[in-house]
Design a protein around this motif. Sequence first.
Motif: not given
Length: 361
Positions: A249-256, A266-271
Amino acid sequence: MQISAQISQFHGTGTPFEVSEMPVTITPDNILVRVSLATICGSDLHTVSGRRGADTPCVLGHEIVGTIAAPTRLRAVTGEPLNEGDRVTWSLTASCGTCDYCVNRGLPQKCETMFKYGHARNEGATAVSGGFATHILLRSGTTIYHIPDNVTDGEAVPVNCAFATVVNGLATIGTHPNEAAVIHGAGMLGIYAACYLREQDYNIVAVVDINEERLQIAKRFGATHTFNAEKASIKEIDSALKQLTNGRGIDLGVEVSGVTSGLPNLVTWAAIGGRVLTLGYVYPNAYASIDAHHIVTKCVTLRGVHNYHYTALGTALHFVEENRSRYPFAELIGQTYQLKDINKAFEHAMRQNDIRIAIAP
């Protein structure tokens, strides 16, 4: 000393901008800047559309560059004098430097007496404080930077809002080489985040949006992968991101994006141990439905950041200077309108065909 400035006043949603003349008095405690270029930010669009409130009448515009237009005793952040004709950019907010937020919390952008350019009622001490005008008055407590000679106005103008906000947000949440990131939104902040993370040695920088043209621009600014959310489901994007990260999964999600689905996605995709930064919800009632189970069981860190610490502007400006040959920053600015055509400029910007629309008084 007094001059006459041309200003465009916003009176409220559904009412055209009013372009008029206004006398401006310069004192030793402020700085007169002649505006060279200003861009229409997403928050300006929120204000004009009624999505967020404004104390009217006001002069909007906070992504601005200009030249010093009168003698001043105030100095740049480096201590250098500010001479007439110097090209400058400045912090989005002015702060006191003495309150709890300024001194102890590292949040001068949330100063107890914080003043924000392009957001104040156009009267008295807060008059002529927006960029959609020929001149703007800067007050004490504003951090001012000289623009490097090799950086153009077009490259510099969105830096004091969009890019500085991204830099501050990423510094707050933390970045680490060789991580994988996903950016939700391919507007100006998303584009800046993509190139900044690539230069921070991120292996994967994925960008999600529904605008195919903007996704193509993101690729030019460092995105390694792009996903069109209208063509791929959340589960399909999740599966693709897990394949790219060996199932982690993703280490860092950035919502812009400012889209309320962004944060839960992004919470779903987070590692496990992932971090999620949100910058885009700059309007009220941005309610999002999140499965908090994911936050708890995956030990996700969630952080919101608004505005920026003034030092982030220096970092962002230096980044543009150092990387302007790698990334075509000036091409992010679309059509430029004269101040008298500000209503046409906003009509154009509302269509969101371009990353930014500019106004040159």
